[in-house]
Design an enzyme around this catalytic site. Structure first.
Site, PDB file in Angstrom:
ATOM      1  N   ASP A 164       0.844  -1.198   0.000  1.00 53.12           N
ATOM      2  CA  ASP A 164       0.000   0.000   0.000  1.00 53.12           C
ATOM      3  C   ASP A 164       0.878   1.246   0.000  1.00 53.12           C
ATOM      4  O   ASP A 164       2.098   1.153   0.095  1.00 53.12           O
ATOM      5  CB  ASP A 164      -0.955  -0.022   1.215  1.00 53.12           C
ATOM      6  N   ASP A 192      -7.994  -1.700  14.016  1.00 53.22           N
ATOM      7  CA  ASP A 192      -9.384  -1.888  13.577  1.00 53.22           C
ATOM      8  C   ASP A 192      -9.554  -3.102  12.674  1.00 53.22           C
ATOM      9  O   ASP A 192     -10.606  -3.274  12.056  1.00 53.22           O
ATOM     10  CB  ASP A 192      -9.901  -0.610  12.878  1.00 53.22           C
ATOM     11  N   HIS A 214      -7.699  -3.798   9.950  1.00 55.07           N
ATOM     12  CA  HIS A 214      -7.383  -3.625   8.523  1.00 55.07           C
ATOM     13  C   HIS A 214      -6.119  -4.388   8.126  1.00 55.07           C
ATOM     14  O   HIS A 214      -5.225  -4.607   8.938  1.00 55.07           O
ATOM     15  CB  HIS A 214      -7.310  -2.143   8.126  1.00 55.07           C
ATOM     16  N   GLU A 264      -9.651  -0.609   5.037  1.00 56.44           N
ATOM     17  CA  GLU A 264     -10.326  -0.250   6.283  1.00 56.44           C
ATOM     18  C   GLU A 264     -11.635  -1.039   6.427  1.00 56.44           C
ATOM     19  O   GLU A 264     -12.100  -1.660   5.465  1.00 56.44           O
ATOM     20  CB  GLU A 264     -10.603   1.255   6.292  1.00 56.44           C
TER      21      GLU A 264
HETATM   22  C1  GLP Z   1      -0.504   0.621   8.483  1.00 57.42           C
HETATM   23  C2  GLP Z   1      -0.178  -0.278   7.285  1.00 57.42           C
HETATM   24  C3  GLP Z   1      -0.523  -1.730   7.551  1.00 57.42           C
HETATM   25  C4  GLP Z   1       0.025  -2.145   8.900  1.00 57.42           C
HETATM   26  C5  GLP Z   1      -0.573  -1.284   9.978  1.00 57.42           C
HETATM   27  C6  GLP Z   1      -0.153  -1.688  11.382  1.00 57.42           C
HETATM   28  O1  GLP Z   1      -1.840   0.958   8.526  1.00 57.42           O
HETATM   29  N1  GLP Z   1      -0.868   0.160   6.116  1.00 57.42           N
HETATM   30  O2  GLP Z   1       0.005  -2.541   6.511  1.00 57.42           O
HETATM   31  O3  GLP Z   1      -0.276  -3.505   9.130  1.00 57.42           O
HETATM   32  O4  GLP Z   1      -0.151   0.054   9.733  1.00 57.42           O
HETATM   33  O5  GLP Z   1       1.080  -1.106  11.697  1.00 57.42           O
HETATM   34  P1  GLP Z   1       1.941  -1.515  12.960  1.00 57.42           P
HETATM   35  O6  GLP Z   1       2.571  -2.806  12.594  1.00 57.42           O
HETATM   36  O7  GLP Z   1       2.942  -0.423  13.088  1.00 57.42           O
HETATM   37  O8  GLP Z   1       1.020  -1.629  14.111  1.00 57.42           O
END
Ligand code: GLP
Length: 261
Positions: free
Chosen positions: A67, A136, A138, A143
């Site tokens: 992404d 959440d 995702h 989302e």
């Molecule tokens: C962002 C990314 C996701 C990732 C999420 C959680 O939203 N787009 O791919 O899984 O963050 O991040 P973290 O691993 O820092 O909690």
């Protein structure tokens, strides 16, 4: 899906790095889908250590992005392209030519999304897709209430995700872009082996809903229930709300080593 409970984030990183190493020994030019965020960093560190010690030859590996933020200036240090270059491509000693991602600075974002889906297919599809999970539920930036059949497209972030990600933008939620490009859930499900890593107590609710809740677009990660070979690796804290934790532990403990993940 298979659920593997590991003692901590380091053990999760090592286990998944081993799996990537094994894939690269079978398929040296495998296409690895990488995720950003803090969670996958132990995977990249463990894999880079294996490359440095000569245990893994990653020189032909190909890497693709999950992404991207829309609208950040090219080269912004928090664009996911910059993050992947810094955390994955450089430590693995790969060249930028082996790396592809969606163009978050494109004038025609919709065309950039379609071009990216096409590029993934033309590259032969993603062999192993690393995923984190948002609080959440995702995956990527899909989302809640994302279509379970979605393709790469533009999405609007929830306020919660912008607050969660503000730590990468001087703690200022206003600096976190509102729009993003993300591989769709349908795109992610086309990868041959999605592996989701979740660590820490803050992910425990999302993990329980993903693994033990119903398949529902309100918990996008639950779509992994549809994949014939999805793996969820969680540390003890992220596993703390799983009702079937003991079953998952016993199953993994008696798994034949040759099966790998
Ligand atoms: C962002 C990314 C996701 C990732 C999420 C959680 O939203 N787009 O791919 O899984 O963050 O991040 P973290 O691993 O820092 O909690």
């Amino acid at each position: 899906m298979e659920v593997v409970i590991v003692p901590d984030a380091t053990a999760g990183g090592e286990l998944i790095a081993e799996t990537i190493a094994s894939l690269l020994s079978r398929k040296p030019d495998a296409l690895l889908g990488v995720a950003t965020g803090s969670t996958p960093l132990p995977i990249y560190q463990a894999l880079a250590a294996k490359v440095r010690s000569g245990a893994v030859d990653a020189s032909r590996a190909r890497v693709c992005q999950l992404d991207e933020y829309v609208g950040l200036p090219v080269g912004h240090p928090e664009s996911y392209r910059s993050v992947v270059l810094r955390e994955v491509i450089e430590p693995l000693g790969l060249s930028e030519a082996s790396f592809m991602g969606p163009d978050g600075a494109a004038e025609d974002v919709q065309a950039a999304c379609e071009a990216y889906d096409k590029a993934l297919a033309e590259a032969g599809g993603v062999d192993l897709q690393l995923l984190g999970i948002g609080t959440d539920g995702h995956i990527g930036f899909n989302e809640p209430c994302s279509s379970l059949a979605s393709r790469t497209r533009i999405k609007t972030l929830t306020e919660q995700t912008r607050v969660d990600n503000a730590r990468f933008f001087d703690g200022d939620t206003e600096q976190v872009p509102r729009h993003v490009i993300t591989q769709g859930i349908g795109t992610i499900l086309e990868s041959r082996h999605p592996i989701l890593l979740a660590t820490g107590e803050g992910k425990a609710d999302a993990v329980a809903l993903t693994v033990e809740g119903p398949l529902a677009s309100v918990v996008p990660a639950s779509a992994l229930q549809l994949h014939p070979h999805a793996t969820v690796v969680v540390d003890e804290a992220a596993a703390s709300k799983l009702k079937l934790a003991d079953y998952f532990r016993a199953t993994y403990a008696s798994k034949p080593a040759w099966q790998g993940l």
